[in-house]
Design a protein around this motif. Structure first.
Motif, PDB file in Angstrom:
ATOM      1  N   TYR A 169       0.824  -1.208   0.000  1.00 44.29           N
ATOM      2  CA  TYR A 169       0.000   0.000   0.000  1.00 44.29           C
ATOM      3  C   TYR A 169       0.859   1.260   0.000  1.00 44.29           C
ATOM      4  CZ  TYR A 169      -3.145   3.634   1.712  1.00 44.29           C
ATOM      5  OH  TYR A 169      -3.834   4.807   1.867  1.00 44.29           O
ATOM      6  N   ILE A 170       1.907   1.285   0.821  1.00 41.24           N
ATOM      7  CA  ILE A 170       2.767   2.467   0.904  1.00 41.24           C
ATOM      8  C   ILE A 170       3.487   2.709  -0.422  1.00 41.24           C
ATOM      9  CG2 ILE A 170       4.834   3.410   2.003  1.00 41.24           C
ATOM     10  CD1 ILE A 170       3.971   2.059   4.580  1.00 41.24           C
ATOM     11  N   PHE A 171       3.992   1.649  -1.043  1.00 39.38           N
ATOM     12  CA  PHE A 171       4.687   1.793  -2.319  1.00 39.38           C
ATOM     13  C   PHE A 171       3.760   2.400  -3.366  1.00 39.38           C
ATOM     14  CE2 PHE A 171       6.186   0.599  -6.462  1.00 39.38           C
ATOM     15  CZ  PHE A 171       7.570   0.569  -6.368  1.00 39.38           C
ATOM     16  N   VAL A 172       2.553   1.854  -3.493  1.00 34.77           N
ATOM     17  CA  VAL A 172       1.618   2.336  -4.510  1.00 34.77           C
ATOM     18  C   VAL A 172       1.140   3.745  -4.185  1.00 34.77           C
ATOM     19  CG1 VAL A 172      -0.599   1.887  -5.634  1.00 34.77           C
ATOM     20  CG2 VAL A 172       0.917  -0.013  -5.081  1.00 34.77           C
ATOM     21  N   MET A 173       0.895   4.031  -2.916  1.00 35.85           N
ATOM     22  CA  MET A 173       0.456   5.370  -2.523  1.00 35.85           C
ATOM     23  C   MET A 173       1.531   6.413  -2.852  1.00 35.85           C
ATOM     24  SD  MET A 173      -0.578   6.866   1.233  1.00 35.85           S
ATOM     25  CE  MET A 173       1.154   6.796   1.745  1.00 35.85           C
ATOM     26  N   LEU A 174       2.791   6.120  -2.514  1.00 34.81           N
ATOM     27  CA  LEU A 174       3.871   7.049  -2.824  1.00 34.81           C
ATOM     28  C   LEU A 174       4.034   7.213  -4.333  1.00 34.81           C
ATOM     29  CD1 LEU A 174       6.581   6.035  -0.179  1.00 34.81           C
ATOM     30  CD2 LEU A 174       5.148   8.072  -0.195  1.00 34.81           C
ATOM     31  N   SER A 175       3.863   6.127  -5.078  1.00 33.22           N
ATOM     32  CA  SER A 175       3.936   6.225  -6.535  1.00 33.22           C
ATOM     33  C   SER A 175       2.872   7.172  -7.071  1.00 33.22           C
ATOM     34  CB  SER A 175       3.767   4.840  -7.174  1.00 33.22           C
ATOM     35  OG  SER A 175       4.846   3.991  -6.848  1.00 33.22           O
ATOM     36  N   ALA A 176       1.658   7.043  -6.540  1.00 32.92           N
ATOM     37  CA  ALA A 176       0.567   7.925  -6.975  1.00 32.92           C
ATOM     38  C   ALA A 176       0.850   9.378  -6.615  1.00 32.92           C
ATOM     39  CB  ALA A 176      -0.753   7.466  -6.354  1.00 32.92           C
ATOM     40  N   ILE A 177       1.416   9.605  -5.426  1.00 31.44           N
ATOM     41  CA  ILE A 177       1.759  10.975  -5.011  1.00 31.44           C
ATOM     42  C   ILE A 177       2.816  11.559  -5.934  1.00 31.44           C
ATOM     43  CG2 ILE A 177       2.828  12.355  -3.193  1.00 31.44           C
ATOM     44  CD1 ILE A 177       1.527  10.492  -1.158  1.00 31.44           C
ATOM     45  N   PHE A 178       3.861  10.792  -6.229  1.00 30.69           N
ATOM     46  CA  PHE A 178       4.951  11.295  -7.070  1.00 30.69           C
ATOM     47  C   PHE A 178       4.471  11.572  -8.490  1.00 30.69           C
ATOM     48  CE2 PHE A 178       8.061   8.746  -4.221  1.00 30.69           C
ATOM     49  CZ  PHE A 178       7.947   9.719  -3.248  1.00 30.69           C
ATOM     50  N   VAL A 179       3.672  10.675  -9.043  1.00 31.27           N
ATOM     51  CA  VAL A 179       3.144  10.889 -10.393  1.00 31.27           C
ATOM     52  C   VAL A 179       2.199  12.087 -10.413  1.00 31.27           C
ATOM     53  CG1 VAL A 179       1.738   9.888 -12.237  1.00 31.27           C
ATOM     54  CG2 VAL A 179       3.425   8.469 -11.061  1.00 31.27           C
ATOM     55  N   GLY A 180       1.375  12.196  -9.364  1.00 28.79           N
ATOM     56  CA  GLY A 180       0.459  13.333  -9.274  1.00 28.79           C
ATOM     57  C   GLY A 180       1.188  14.666  -9.207  1.00 28.79           C
ATOM     58  N   GLN A 181       2.346  14.691  -8.544  1.00 28.16           N
ATOM     59  CA  GLN A 181       3.139  15.913  -8.460  1.00 28.16           C
ATOM     60  C   GLN A 181       3.667  16.328  -9.828  1.00 28.16           C
ATOM     61  OE1 GLN A 181       6.109  14.861  -5.564  1.00 28.16           O
ATOM     62  NE2 GLN A 181       4.866  15.570  -3.829  1.00 28.16           N
ATOM     63  N   MET A 182       3.975  15.365 -10.680  1.00 24.53           N
ATOM     64  CA  MET A 182       4.459  15.684 -12.027  1.00 24.53           C
ATOM     65  C   MET A 182       3.321  16.142 -12.941  1.00 24.53           C
ATOM     66  SD  MET A 182       7.772  15.242 -12.134  1.00 24.53           S
ATOM     67  CE  MET A 182       7.762  15.996 -10.502  1.00 24.53           C
ATOM     68  N   LEU A 183       2.140  15.550 -12.764  1.00 27.54           N
ATOM     69  CA  LEU A 183       1.004  15.921 -13.606  1.00 27.54           C
ATOM     70  C   LEU A 183       0.365  17.220 -13.159  1.00 27.54           C
ATOM     71  CD1 LEU A 183      -0.735  12.427 -14.091  1.00 27.54           C
ATOM     72  CD2 LEU A 183       0.651  13.682 -15.748  1.00 27.54           C
ATOM     73  N   HIS A 184       0.352  17.462 -11.837  1.00 24.69           N
ATOM     74  CA  HIS A 184      -0.299  18.661 -11.303  1.00 24.69           C
ATOM     75  C   HIS A 184       0.663  19.374 -10.342  1.00 24.69           C
ATOM     76  CE1 HIS A 184      -4.005  17.005 -12.963  1.00 24.69           C
ATOM     77  NE2 HIS A 184      -3.726  15.869 -12.349  1.00 24.69           N
ATOM     78  N   PRO A 185       1.716  19.976 -10.863  1.00 31.61           N
ATOM     79  CA  PRO A 185       2.715  20.613  -9.990  1.00 31.61           C
ATOM     80  C   PRO A 185       2.157  21.771  -9.192  1.00 31.61           C
ATOM     81  CG  PRO A 185       3.078  21.218 -12.277  1.00 31.61           C
ATOM     82  CD  PRO A 185       2.035  20.128 -12.283  1.00 31.61           C
ATOM     83  N   ASP A 186       1.123  22.445  -9.674  1.00 30.95           N
ATOM     84  CA  ASP A 186       0.554  23.585  -8.970  1.00 30.95           C
ATOM     85  C   ASP A 186      -0.147  23.181  -7.684  1.00 30.95           C
ATOM     86  OD1 ASP A 186       1.473  25.189 -10.973  1.00 30.95           O
ATOM     87  OD2 ASP A 186      -0.394  25.187 -12.098  1.00 30.95           O
ATOM     88  N   HIS A 187      -0.547  21.905  -7.582  1.00 30.65           N
ATOM     89  CA  HIS A 187      -1.251  21.423  -6.399  1.00 30.65           C
ATOM     90  C   HIS A 187      -0.320  20.729  -5.432  1.00 30.65           C
ATOM     91  CE1 HIS A 187      -5.100  22.488  -8.187  1.00 30.65           C
ATOM     92  NE2 HIS A 187      -4.703  21.905  -9.291  1.00 30.65           N
TER      93      HIS A 187
END
Length: 209
Positions: free
Chosen positions: A191-209
């Motif tokens: 769960y932690i691995f996938v959650m961190l992956s989603a956070i990191f990818v989300g930061q690249m797609l939506h840097p303003d947030h």
């Protein structure tokens, strides 16, 4: 991978109008990853669009973690080469989808903090770029270290009992406790691995947030 392909192609009932049993369990996992991990960190549109990556990571890593608790198998995720390869998929997603969304110029522009004096940028921009690689390294080492440590503890407890002797029952009970703790760790680290992956990818797609 073969076990997962067999499970989703053979055990999963595609014709079931009301899912039950294994089919219901598999669909629940997919819905959980999409609604509780992918969409919250990537947004509704991107969360549904890119959820397949996190679903694949979750099912594959969890399967590898649990297989390591079966005597006839080894723990693949206790090898740094395996966890590095899994983390590399997140790195490719961060860079690939980031460039696809913002272009090369926009992608590298995201590493430039707003409102920072120009001289300071010569220090911050390289740190931000290095941070991209550090995120990938953290994913690999976290999963590797946690899965390896649990097995070392289990082997150490059993080995001390064998070498130094002592009552068998307490050793067996302690070993069972650590074994079930390892099952919990297998789910938690997945769960932690996938959650961190989603956070990191989300930061690249939506840097303003």
């Amino acid at each position: 991978a073969l076990i997962l392909c067999w499970a989703y192609c053979k055990l999963y009932n595609h014709r079931a109008r009301v899912p039950h049993g294994w089919t219901n369990l598999m669909e629940s996992v997919v819905v959980f990853i999409r609604d509780e991990i992918s969409i919250p960190y990537l947004g509704k549109e991107d969360g549904r669009k890119f959820a397949w990556l996190f679903m694949t990571q979750f099912t594959l890593i969890l399967t590898l973690n649990l297989m390591g608790l079966i005597p006839i198998f080894s723990t693949a995720t206790a090898s740094l080469s395996i966890t590095a390869a899994l983390a590399f998929t997140t790195f490719v997603a961060m860079v690939g989808w980031g460039v696809q969304r913002h272009g090369w110029f926009g992608f590298f522009k995201n590493f430039i903090p707003h409102g920072v004096p120009t001289p300071v940028l010569f220090l911050l921009v390289p740190i931000e770029i290095i941070g991209l690689f550090i995120k990938t390294l953290v994913l690999a080492i976290r999963l590797f270290a946690n899965m390896l440590a649990g097995h070392i503890v289990l082997f150490a407890m059993i080995g001390m009992t064998v070498i130094y002797g002592g009552p068998a029952l307490p050793a067996i009970l302690l070993g069972l406790f650590v074994f079930f703790l390892e099952i919990l760790v297998a789910f938690l680290q997945t769960y932690i691995f996938v959650m961190l992956s989603a956070i990191f990818v989300g930061q690249m797609l939506h840097p303003d947030h």
